[in-house]
Design a protein around this motif. Structure first.
Motif, PDB file in Angstrom:
ATOM      1  N   TYR A 158       0.935  -1.607   0.137  1.00  0.00           N
ATOM      2  CA  TYR A 158      -0.496  -0.160   0.088  1.00  0.00           C
ATOM      3  C   TYR A 158       0.947   1.552   0.045  1.00  0.00           C
ATOM      4  N   PHE A 159       2.050   1.619   0.722  1.00  0.00           N
ATOM      5  CA  PHE A 159       2.578   2.344   0.952  1.00  0.00           C
ATOM      6  C   PHE A 159       3.305   2.412  -0.228  1.00  0.00           C
ATOM      7  N   LEU A 160       3.984   1.735  -1.433  1.00  0.00           N
ATOM      8  CA  LEU A 160       4.360   1.898  -3.154  1.00  0.00           C
ATOM      9  C   LEU A 160       3.519   2.445  -3.738  1.00  0.00           C
ATOM     10  N   CYS A 161       1.860   2.586  -3.822  1.00  0.00           N
ATOM     11  CA  CYS A 161       0.927   2.628  -4.597  1.00  0.00           C
ATOM     12  C   CYS A 161       0.872   3.163  -5.433  1.00  0.00           C
ATOM     13  N   GLN A 162       2.202   4.232  -5.024  1.00  0.00           N
ATOM     14  CA  GLN A 162       1.970   5.269  -6.394  1.00  0.00           C
ATOM     15  C   GLN A 162       3.544   5.663  -7.080  1.00  0.00           C
ATOM     16  N   LEU A 163       3.820   4.634  -6.832  1.00  0.00           N
ATOM     17  CA  LEU A 163       5.515   3.620  -7.774  1.00  0.00           C
ATOM     18  C   LEU A 163       4.512   3.824  -8.991  1.00  0.00           C
ATOM     19  N   ASN A 164       5.952   4.556 -10.337  1.00  0.00           N
ATOM     20  CA  ASN A 164       5.393   3.515 -11.676  1.00  0.00           C
ATOM     21  C   ASN A 164       6.521   2.999 -12.136  1.00  0.00           C
ATOM     22  N   HIS A 335      -3.174   7.139 -10.673  1.00  0.00           N
ATOM     23  CA  HIS A 335      -2.018   6.268 -10.844  1.00  0.00           C
ATOM     24  C   HIS A 335      -2.034   4.784 -11.244  1.00  0.00           C
ATOM     25  N   TRP A 336      -1.677   4.615 -12.022  1.00  0.00           N
ATOM     26  CA  TRP A 336      -1.900   2.995 -13.108  1.00  0.00           C
ATOM     27  C   TRP A 336      -0.346   2.880 -12.518  1.00  0.00           C
ATOM     28  N   ILE A 337      -0.409   1.609 -11.779  1.00  0.00           N
ATOM     29  CA  ILE A 337       1.106   1.414 -12.046  1.00  0.00           C
ATOM     30  C   ILE A 337       0.866   0.046 -12.648  1.00  0.00           C
ATOM     31  N   GLU A 397      -1.458  -8.252  -6.327  1.00  0.00           N
ATOM     32  CA  GLU A 397      -1.108  -7.392  -7.267  1.00  0.00           C
ATOM     33  C   GLU A 397      -1.255  -6.150  -7.198  1.00  0.00           C
ATOM     34  N   THR A 398      -0.835  -4.852  -6.291  1.00  0.00           N
ATOM     35  CA  THR A 398      -1.503  -3.643  -6.602  1.00  0.00           C
ATOM     36  C   THR A 398      -1.207  -2.690  -7.741  1.00  0.00           C
ATOM     37  N   ILE A 399      -2.513  -2.970  -8.524  1.00  0.00           N
ATOM     38  CA  ILE A 399      -2.938  -2.466  -9.694  1.00  0.00           C
ATOM     39  C   ILE A 399      -2.785  -0.823 -10.286  1.00  0.00           C
ATOM     40  N   GLY A 400      -2.927   0.280  -9.054  1.00  0.00           N
ATOM     41  CA  GLY A 400      -3.037   1.562  -9.136  1.00  0.00           C
ATOM     42  C   GLY A 400      -3.224   2.014  -8.011  1.00  0.00           C
ATOM     43  N   SER A 401      -3.810   3.443  -7.897  1.00  0.00           N
ATOM     44  CA  SER A 401      -3.667   4.652  -6.576  1.00  0.00           C
ATOM     45  C   SER A 401      -4.860   5.935  -7.081  1.00  0.00           C
ATOM     46  N   GLY A 402      -5.285   6.154  -6.104  1.00  0.00           N
ATOM     47  CA  GLY A 402      -5.446   7.237  -6.011  1.00  0.00           C
ATOM     48  C   GLY A 402      -5.625   8.559  -4.651  1.00  0.00           C
ATOM     49  N   THR A 403      -5.458  10.003  -5.252  1.00  0.00           N
ATOM     50  CA  THR A 403      -5.472  10.551  -3.735  1.00  0.00           C
ATOM     51  C   THR A 403      -7.407  11.155  -3.729  1.00  0.00           C
ATOM     52  N   ILE A 404      -8.275  10.879  -2.768  1.00  0.00           N
ATOM     53  CA  ILE A 404      -9.338  10.576  -2.115  1.00  0.00           C
ATOM     54  C   ILE A 404      -9.952  11.984  -2.783  1.00  0.00           C
TER      55      ILE A 404
END
Length: 405
Positions: A158-164, A335-337, A397-404
């Motif tokens: 979860y802490f790495l969900c903004q990596l590309n 953001h999509w990893i 697998e972490t697929i993506g994330s975003g700021t709420i």
């Protein structure tokens, strides 16, 4: 001809996890360099006996010495202030709830720190995160996958969900396949000074921070009203609190917005039950620090208005203001990893999702629209706060994330 050795710079934090990461990499034959990141100078807002940076730096140096690897410290405090601390102040000032650890990974460890490592001709950077990475081939393209750590109690994906993809291509997570207990056993066996050291609970590479003291550097105390909103308030009448999978595909944009955009409160909806010292010090779902007695059930923060300096609260853990069926992420904050799995407007997909670290994953449907992504959960979620990060997963697998929003 001898195969060239890959060089990796390990972010030695002075903790057991990064210490063992460095040991394992050296054992595997990498050329390892240890580097300590100094991100903060102001000791006045940290609790001195909880992970002070000087002690951490010394421990990191001792680990490097024990392992026989080069060591250096790098001062990233200027970049950290600009990219993390200023961001935190800005978010809290707006009544939002930031996650500095996620930003620290994206902006510091896997950007500024990575660039510093590349100046040392490093092929990779490594950290002591409990997550894993693998690489697959898809349509003649290399795709890096961010996977959960093997220890379910320590998984930090979860802490790495903004990596590309570029950042992941340079990242190594040497302890991701291990349990925490195994990491400590390795550290003990190698007689590393960090073997018994307790885990830091503080901000990324700062230590444990007294958050109100930290915020008061820029956000001054300002007395305001605490209002209590009754559970039967008309603001909740048009809100569904449970959305089954069979209903989701039928929802239109107005319904999605009703479910996913935060409630709007006004002072005429509630009664005053106390006063606070600044709305920007509080976040959704908070119970402690309100100092309001005589209500029977506990009070919880359900909204803050930093412009009018009002805190809205609800009585009891089952108050409807604490629960929401969905959330919205504007397009600019998506953001999509896995860029190859990015949804286009009008598309939908089912993923597992969470809005905070260690929260159990729960099923949700992502509705992509022109303005952004509406995420509807199968079960209502408690304490969704603007500024938090939502991350979505396919299995582990972490697929993506975003700021709420």
């Amino acid at each position: 001809m001898k195969k060239s050795t890959k060089r990796v710079v390990v972010g030695l934090s002075g903790g057991v996890d990064s210490s063992v990461a460095a040991y394992l990499l050296k054992k595997e034959g990498y050329e390892v360099i240890g580097m300590f990141m100094k991100n903060w100078h102001d000791e006045s807002v940290t609790i001195s006996n909880e992970c002070p940076w000087m002690e951490d730096s010394t421990d990191a140096m001792l680990v490097a010495e024990k392992l026989g690897i080069p060591f250096q410290a790098i001062d990233l405090s200027e970049a950290y202030k600009e990219r993390i601390v200023d961001y935190m102040f800005s978010e809290y000032k707006q009544g939002r709830t930031p996650n500095p650890d996620i930003l620290c990974n994206r902006e510091i460890k896997f950007d500024i720190f990575l660039k510093a490592a590349e100046k040392l001709n490093a092929d990779f950077v490594a950290t002591g995160h409990y997550c894993q990475k693998d690489t697959i081939q898809k349509k003649d393209k290399v795709v890096h996958r961010l996977l959960a750590g093997a220890d379910p109690n320590k998984d930090q994906s979860y802490f790495l969900c903004q990596l590309n993809q570029e950042q992941l291509s340079k990242a190594l997570f040497p302890i991701g396949h291990l349990q925490k207990s195994e990491v400590r056993e390795i550290a003990k066996a190698q007689e590393l000074v960090t073997a018994e050291k307790k885990d830091s609970q503080g901000l990324c590479f700062i230590g444990k921070v007294k958050l109100p003291d930290f915020l008061q550097q820029q956000l001054k105390p300002k007395r305001g009203d605490i209002l209590m909103i009754p559970a039967e308030s008309p603001v909740y009448q048009k809100k569904m609190v449970h959305v089954g999978e069979e209903q989701i595909e039928e929802l239109q944009l107005p319904e999605l917005e009703s479910l996913c955009i935060p409630n709007t409160y006004s002072s005429d909806l509630g009664e005053k039950v106390g006063e606070h010292k600044g709305a920007h010090y509080y976040t959704i779902g908070q119970r402690k620090g309100l100092n309001v007695g005589g209500t029977g059930k506990p009070l919880f923060v359900i909204a803050t208005d930093t412009q009018k300096n009002i805190i809205y609260t609800g009585l009891g853990e089952d108050h409807p203001g604490l629960l929401r069926s969905g959330l919205f992420v504007p397009s600019k904050d998506l953001h999509w990893i896995r860029e190859d799995l990015r949804l286009e407007p009008s598309q939908q997909a089912r993923f597992l999702a969470r809005i905070r670290y260690r929260q159990p994953l729960t099923w949700a449907t992502l509705h992509m629209k022109d303005k952004g992504c509406y995420i509807l959960f199968d079960e209502p979620q408690r304490g969704i706060a603007s500024g938090q990060f939502v991350a979505w997963y396919d299995g582990n697998e972490t697929i993506g994330s975003g700021t709420i929003y």
